[in-house]
Design a protein around this motif. Structure first.
Motif, mmCIF file in Angstrom:
data_model
loop_
_atom_site.group_PDB
_atom_site.id
_atom_site.type_symbol
_atom_site.label_atom_id
_atom_site.label_comp_id
_atom_site.label_asym_id
_atom_site.label_seq_id
_atom_site.Cartn_x
_atom_site.Cartn_y
_atom_site.Cartn_z
ATOM 1 N N ILE A 87 0.844 -1.203 0.000
ATOM 2 C CA ILE A 87 0.000 0.000 0.000
ATOM 3 C C ILE A 87 0.872 1.243 0.000
ATOM 4 N N GLU A 88 1.916 1.225 0.813
ATOM 5 C CA GLU A 88 2.842 2.353 0.904
ATOM 6 C C GLU A 88 3.480 2.652 -0.461
ATOM 7 N N LEU A 91 0.374 3.996 -3.079
ATOM 8 C CA LEU A 91 -0.284 5.291 -2.846
ATOM 9 C C LEU A 91 0.292 6.427 -3.695
ATOM 10 N N MET A 94 -0.942 6.336 -7.590
ATOM 11 C CA MET A 94 -2.337 6.241 -7.969
ATOM 12 C C MET A 94 -2.686 7.307 -9.020
ATOM 13 N N PRO A 97 -5.430 11.120 -6.323
ATOM 14 C CA PRO A 97 -5.111 11.035 -4.887
ATOM 15 C C PRO A 97 -6.256 10.532 -4.016
ATOM 16 N N SER A 98 -7.481 10.538 -4.550
ATOM 17 C CA SER A 98 -8.617 10.060 -3.752
ATOM 18 C C SER A 98 -8.588 8.543 -3.570
ATOM 19 N N ASP A 100 -7.425 5.683 -2.019
ATOM 20 C CA ASP A 100 -6.621 5.473 -0.809
ATOM 21 C C ASP A 100 -7.071 4.288 0.035
ATOM 22 N N SER A 101 -7.911 3.408 -0.563
ATOM 23 C CA SER A 101 -8.408 2.259 0.190
ATOM 24 C C SER A 101 -8.135 0.997 -0.624
ATOM 25 N N ARG A 288 -11.807 4.535 -2.605
ATOM 26 C CA ARG A 288 -11.554 5.613 -1.654
ATOM 27 C C ARG A 288 -12.331 5.359 -0.372
ATOM 28 N N THR A 289 -11.774 5.814 0.715
ATOM 29 C CA THR A 289 -12.326 5.450 2.023
ATOM 30 C C THR A 289 -13.759 5.927 2.211
#
Length: 444
Positions: A87-88, A91, A94, A97-98, A100-101, A288-289
């Motif tokens: 994930i790191e 990110l 992507m 930037p939205s 993030d999940s 996205r979260t």
């Protein structure tokens, strides 16, 4: 090895097709070796998987090291470090930037299934719109949104309900000439989508629209950027989620991290697999979260989901792509590949038989005139039946492993992303010789 080959023919299910009955024994970089001594240049990459080449040292070492620490770390029990490190790494690359999940699974089909399940839960709506000619997998839900060939769902009767098909802006599927402007194809396809929403699946019943940024099994056809922007607009108008399937075309294949970047479109859900871990089974469902926070714990999961060895390999892939400047290499090799193929298509002996050279980066299709779905062209010779398969088989005989795709006569190029100029030149030479030989032997 003959007895082992015979065992395979006798006991491997007939439902699994293959290009050759040979037994692969070793892969290194852009080359594959077989037990009979053959060594071939691999322009298939295991159908777009080994983007960094077979047995990339950094990737293989990362997987081997992980095998000595933690082989199976079940994702519903606890975190494990490779999952989080991946994930790191992802990110920062992507396409928006939205995004993030993250949820990691095993295969592209599973990622598709997950994305549709998520879309239905998040929106509270049942229907999914997919593209004519799209391919999303062979599992139950994925079959319902796959329309590239009937073989993928033949004999299954009723598929997952709530799947609706709309045209993809591909000239051949729309019965138009190859020279039709992308703007005209886009306008016609978007018009049909609006009709679908008015006639078949009301917006209030439509959860998501799923599309490959570049059709894979449908013929290696890039979606025009204006079409993707039109889809985003329509989805925004009606609260429909846009699922971007980059299982085959993503992760550097087209010269950018993600093919969707060219259009500037923001996915609601982004799917990745294949080249993500360079041969280790891994897929990603990225959203996205604000959307995934609507899911309840336990709605997602899987015994092998986000396997530590696969995640460790994917971390190494992401690092190697940056360290080795792979995206720059894709751009350079793509120019050489297109130059060679376009030159071949202009050859007077060949040009009547090639109707299109297309693609992005190192995801390139050459479409030949089809006897089954002919393209009207003045003074053109009769098409050669099954010409793409004949060319692919001749290439294999000459030392190049290359694949066909779609119901049309398309040969697809999927070389490694770190191919050298010499390897591209070698592959193009074999392909050109094979094409000329097949035409000379089969022209009427």
């Amino acid at each position: 090895m003959a007895s082992l080959q015979a065992l395979g023919k006798a006991h491997v299910t007939k439902g699994l097709g293959r290009l050759t009955h040979g037994i692969m024994s070793k892969g290194s970089g852009s080359y594959l070796e077989f037990t009979d001594g053959r060594k071939v240049l691999d322009f298939s990459c295991g159908i777009g998987v080994t983007g960094l080449g077979h047995c990339h040292p950094k990737v293989s070492q990362a997987a081997a090291d992980q095998c000595m620490n933690l082989v199976h770390g079940q994702c519903s029990i606890a975190f494990h470090a490779p999952y989080l490190r991946l994930i790191e790494k992802l990110l920062p690359v992507m396409p928006h930037p939205s995004l993030d999940s993250f949820f990691f699974w095993n295969s592209g089909s599973e990622a598709v299934e997950c994305s549709m399940k998520m879309a239905r839960i998040i929106t509270g709506r049942p229907n999914i719109i997919c593209m004519q000619g799209g391919y999303h997998g062979r599992t139950y839900g994925a079959m319902a949104v796959t329309t590239s060939k009937t073989i993928y769902f033949e004999g299954n009767g009723a598929l997952m309900p709530g799947a609706f098909k709309t045209p993809f802006p591909y000239w051949h599927q729309m019965g138009l000439p190859p020279t039709t402007p992308a703007a005209d194809l886009t306008q016609a396809a978007l018009y049909q989508l609006r009709l679908l929403l008015a006639q078949q699946s009301a917006p209030k019943d439509t959860a998501a629209l799923i599309i490959e940024t570049v059709l894979g099994e449908g013929g290696y056809v890039p979606a025009p950027p204006e079409f993707l922007r039109g889809l985003r607009q329509i989805c925004d108008e009606h609260g429909i989620l846009l699922i971007i399937d980059e299982v085959q075309c993503g992760f550097g294949r087209t010269g950018t991290w993600w093919a969707i970047e060219e259009s500037g479109v923001k996915p609601d859900i982004l799917l990745s697999a294949k080249g993500l871990a360079n041969g280790f089974p891994l897929s990603a469902v990225i959203s996205r979260t604000e959307l995934t926070d609507k899911l309840k714990p336990g709605m997602l999961g899987g015994t092998y989901a986000g396997n530590p060895v696969s995640c460790a390999a994917a971390v190494a892939v992401a690092e190697a792509m940056q360290e080795e400047k792979v995206l720059s290499n894709v751009e350079a090799r793509s120019r050489e590949l297109f130059s060679s193929l376009n030159s071949l298509a202009k050859d007077p002996a060949v040009s009547p038989y090639i109707v299109d050279v297309r693609g992005r980066g190192l995801m390139v299709g050459v479409e030949f005139a089809s006897a089954t779905f002919p393209v009207t062209s003045a003074n053109a010779p009769p098409p050669i039946a099954k010409v793409a398969s004949l060319v692919a088989q001749r290439c294999l005989e000459k030392g190049l492993l290359i694949l066909t795709t779609s119901i049309y006569e398309v040969v697809r190029f999927i070389p490694t992303l770190n191919s050298t100029a010499e390897e591209i030149k070698e592959g193009c030479k074999i392909f050109a010789d094979a094409v000329k030989e097949v035409i000379a032997e089969n022209r009427n």
